[in-house]
Design a protein around this motif. Structure first.
Motif, PDB file in Angstrom:
ATOM      1  N   ASP A 204      76.841  32.656  10.547  1.00  0.00           N
ATOM      2  CA  ASP A 204      77.525  32.226  11.986  1.00  0.00           C
ATOM      3  C   ASP A 204      76.816  32.784  13.067  1.00  0.00           C
ATOM      4  N   GLY A 205      75.304  32.485  12.912  1.00  0.00           N
ATOM      5  CA  GLY A 205      74.483  33.377  13.830  1.00  0.00           C
ATOM      6  C   GLY A 205      74.479  32.428  14.943  1.00  0.00           C
ATOM      7  N   ARG A 206      74.912  31.396  15.346  1.00  0.00           N
ATOM      8  CA  ARG A 206      74.557  30.412  16.344  1.00  0.00           C
ATOM      9  C   ARG A 206      75.495  31.008  17.603  1.00  0.00           C
ATOM     10  N   GLY A 207      76.254  31.963  17.178  1.00  0.00           N
ATOM     11  CA  GLY A 207      77.152  32.726  18.377  1.00  0.00           C
ATOM     12  C   GLY A 207      77.110  34.133  18.162  1.00  0.00           C
ATOM     13  N   LEU A 208      75.956  34.641  17.735  1.00  0.00           N
ATOM     14  CA  LEU A 208      75.571  35.906  17.443  1.00  0.00           C
ATOM     15  C   LEU A 208      75.288  36.417  18.660  1.00  0.00           C
ATOM     16  N   ASP A 209      75.449  37.805  19.206  1.00  0.00           N
ATOM     17  CA  ASP A 209      74.670  38.163  20.226  1.00  0.00           C
ATOM     18  C   ASP A 209      73.477  39.232  19.387  1.00  0.00           C
ATOM     19  N   TRP A 210      72.404  38.361  20.079  1.00  0.00           N
ATOM     20  CA  TRP A 210      70.899  38.864  19.297  1.00  0.00           C
ATOM     21  C   TRP A 210      70.259  40.069  20.096  1.00  0.00           C
ATOM     22  N   SER A 211      70.710  40.361  21.075  1.00  0.00           N
ATOM     23  CA  SER A 211      70.397  41.662  21.533  1.00  0.00           C
ATOM     24  C   SER A 211      71.026  42.689  20.746  1.00  0.00           C
ATOM     25  N   LEU A 212      71.815  42.615  19.805  1.00  0.00           N
ATOM     26  CA  LEU A 212      72.249  43.604  18.741  1.00  0.00           C
ATOM     27  C   LEU A 212      71.658  43.495  17.459  1.00  0.00           C
ATOM     28  N   VAL A 213      70.457  42.738  17.274  1.00  0.00           N
ATOM     29  CA  VAL A 213      69.678  42.678  16.264  1.00  0.00           C
ATOM     30  C   VAL A 213      68.286  43.351  16.584  1.00  0.00           C
ATOM     31  N   TRP A 214      67.720  44.266  15.578  1.00  0.00           N
ATOM     32  CA  TRP A 214      66.707  45.034  16.300  1.00  0.00           C
ATOM     33  C   TRP A 214      65.571  44.724  15.038  1.00  0.00           C
ATOM     34  N   ILE A 215      64.286  44.647  15.531  1.00  0.00           N
ATOM     35  CA  ILE A 215      63.182  44.901  14.656  1.00  0.00           C
ATOM     36  C   ILE A 215      62.409  46.031  14.576  1.00  0.00           C
ATOM     37  N   ALA A 216      61.962  46.831  13.809  1.00  0.00           N
ATOM     38  CA  ALA A 216      61.109  48.071  13.764  1.00  0.00           C
ATOM     39  C   ALA A 216      59.689  48.035  13.497  1.00  0.00           C
ATOM     40  N   THR A 217      58.991  48.257  14.400  1.00  0.00           N
ATOM     41  CA  THR A 217      57.318  48.225  13.906  1.00  0.00           C
ATOM     42  C   THR A 217      56.539  49.494  13.917  1.00  0.00           C
ATOM     43  N   LEU A 218      55.613  49.559  13.003  1.00  0.00           N
ATOM     44  CA  LEU A 218      54.851  50.840  12.856  1.00  0.00           C
ATOM     45  C   LEU A 218      53.335  50.204  13.136  1.00  0.00           C
ATOM     46  N   PRO A 219      52.452  50.979  13.855  1.00  0.00           N
ATOM     47  CA  PRO A 219      51.355  50.505  14.345  1.00  0.00           C
ATOM     48  C   PRO A 219      50.536  49.960  13.093  1.00  0.00           C
ATOM     49  N   GLU A 220      50.437  50.860  12.021  1.00  0.00           N
ATOM     50  CA  GLU A 220      49.376  50.455  11.016  1.00  0.00           C
ATOM     51  C   GLU A 220      50.000  49.374   9.980  1.00  0.00           C
ATOM     52  N   LEU A 221      51.463  48.978  10.167  1.00  0.00           N
ATOM     53  CA  LEU A 221      52.046  48.093   9.178  1.00  0.00           C
ATOM     54  C   LEU A 221      52.616  46.996   9.600  1.00  0.00           C
ATOM     55  N   GLY A 222      52.713  47.014  11.000  1.00  0.00           N
ATOM     56  CA  GLY A 222      53.533  45.854  11.952  1.00  0.00           C
ATOM     57  C   GLY A 222      54.794  46.200  11.593  1.00  0.00           C
ATOM     58  N   ASP A 223      55.575  44.943  11.588  1.00  0.00           N
ATOM     59  CA  ASP A 223      57.098  45.014  11.493  1.00  0.00           C
ATOM     60  C   ASP A 223      57.428  45.436  10.011  1.00  0.00           C
ATOM     61  N   VAL A 224      58.233  46.416  10.162  1.00  0.00           N
ATOM     62  CA  VAL A 224      58.716  46.874   8.794  1.00  0.00           C
ATOM     63  C   VAL A 224      60.147  47.100   8.628  1.00  0.00           C
ATOM     64  N   GLY A 225      60.951  46.732   9.765  1.00  0.00           N
ATOM     65  CA  GLY A 225      62.194  47.003   9.496  1.00  0.00           C
ATOM     66  C   GLY A 225      63.062  45.970  10.214  1.00  0.00           C
ATOM     67  N   VAL A 226      64.391  45.818   9.998  1.00  0.00           N
ATOM     68  CA  VAL A 226      65.181  44.962  10.792  1.00  0.00           C
ATOM     69  C   VAL A 226      66.714  45.552  10.594  1.00  0.00           C
ATOM     70  N   MET A 227      67.395  45.225  11.523  1.00  0.00           N
ATOM     71  CA  MET A 227      68.987  45.682  11.354  1.00  0.00           C
ATOM     72  C   MET A 227      69.647  44.614  12.285  1.00  0.00           C
ATOM     73  N   LEU A 228      70.445  43.814  11.517  1.00  0.00           N
ATOM     74  CA  LEU A 228      71.258  42.767  12.187  1.00  0.00           C
ATOM     75  C   LEU A 228      72.819  43.215  12.347  1.00  0.00           C
ATOM     76  N   THR A 229      73.424  43.476  13.539  1.00  0.00           N
ATOM     77  CA  THR A 229      74.755  44.016  13.627  1.00  0.00           C
ATOM     78  C   THR A 229      75.445  42.935  14.494  1.00  0.00           C
ATOM     79  N   ARG A 230      76.734  43.365  14.530  1.00  0.00           N
ATOM     80  CA  ARG A 230      77.736  42.051  15.323  1.00  0.00           C
ATOM     81  C   ARG A 230      78.838  42.936  15.839  1.00  0.00           C
ATOM     82  N   ASP A 231      79.151  42.380  16.942  1.00  0.00           N
ATOM     83  CA  ASP A 231      80.262  43.350  17.882  1.00  0.00           C
ATOM     84  C   ASP A 231      81.391  42.199  18.051  1.00  0.00           C
TER      85      ASP A 231
END
Length: 307
Positions: A204-231
């Motif tokens: 049900d992502g079309r109504g999701l608040d995407w400011s509450l979804v985060w991507i974590a990045t490390l310099p040597e590996l690039g994007d390494v983590g993701v957390m999708l939350t909903r309020d």
């Protein structure tokens, strides 16, 4: 004499009655109602759902006592379903199971190893002998875990070099979050590899608040983590997905994401954060959540019937 049992498909106008039934089940099983009308509407309005063929409501004496829904978007031979029934209405519960199983076999269309899965609370309203008596077996247990939030939650310190960004920019960021979820959950039990558009419908992502979804990045590996939350849940903030790439596990990325979520939701005025976890998850997710103060709210078993 028992009240006459009648069964018909669900429709969009039944959402409030279905929500009331689910909350009555919640109250019995977990002690408080936790089903929101938006969740029910999302199911009833899913673009791939044929309500006339794939949903059922059971009434006794004009009262809604059971509800079921089946779908098959999880790959060849895999069918999933919802099934809820009030205690003391065994005939209605069994009748809806019969209808679900017939539809599941139609969905499966003879695929080798085809199966039907449903999840029930470990202390269900359904009579305990019903599923084993029909050939179902438990294949997994999940826990819903929660943690109280302190309004003064301090922002966590990130691991060295780690940066975090929300996914509220262009669609490319949302697609990147989807790709990370697919990558980090690929080996999890029951995970279904979905392309971006079907995945959006599934969450049900079309109504999701995407400011509450985060991507974590490390310099040597690039994007390494993701957390999708909903309020959008009344009872608590919710972590839908938290995943860390194999190359970055053991470096504190998952714990940082979790603590970041605690702080973000405390700042939004939430008092509780929750999530679901596979108790047999091989990445150590259960231990991670326990180490960060999360406790069991309730548990559900996944039941499977070989078709």
């Amino acid at each position: 004499m028992n009240d006459l049992l009648t069964v018909r498909p669900a429709g969009p106008s039944d959402a409030e009655d279905i929500c009331g039934l689910l909350n009555a089940v919640d109250l019995i099983e977990i002690g408080r109602p936790e089903t929101d009308l938006a969740e029910v509407n999302a199911d009833l309005h899913h673009p791939d759902m044929d309500l006339a063929r794939d949903s059922w409501l059971a009434f006794e004496g004009g009262r809604l006592v059971a509800y079921a829904m089946a779908w098959a978007d999880s790959g060849p031979g895999r069918v999933d379903c919802h099934h809820y029934a009030l205690p003391g209405h065994r005939a209605a519960a069994v009748r809806l199971l019969e209808l679900v199983e017939v539809r599941a076999r139609e969905f499966a269309d003879g695929a080798p190893g085809a199966s039907l899965r449903l999840q029930l609370n470990v202390e269900p309203t359904l009579d305990r002998d019903v599923l084993p008596g029909r050939g179902y077996r438990t294949v997994r247990r999940y826990q819903v875990m929660t943690r109280a939030l302190d309004p003064a939650e301090a922002p966590p310190t990130p691991p060295a070099g780690l940066t975090l960004r929300p996914c509220d920019g262009d669609e490319a960021e949302r697609r990147r979050a989807h790709a990370l979820i697919e990558e980090t959950f690929a080996e999890h039990f029951g995970h279904v590899d979905r392309p971006y558009e079907p995945w959006l419908d599934h969450i049900d992502g079309r109504g999701l608040d995407w400011s509450l979804v985060w991507i974590a990045t490390l310099p040597e590996l690039g994007d390494v983590g993701v957390m999708l939350t909903r309020d959008d849940r009344t009872s608590m903030g919710w972590v839908g997905h938290l995943g860390v790439a194999k190359a970055a596990r053991g470096r504190g990325v998952g714990g940082f994401l979790l603590r970041h979520g605690f702080g973000a939701y405390a700042a939004r005025g939430r008092s509780t954060m929750g999530l679901g976890v596979d108790t047999a998850n091989e990445t150590g997710a259960l231990a991670l959540y326990e180490a960060h103060g999360m406790e069991v709210h309730y548990a559900v078993d996944t039941w499977e019937l070989t078709l």
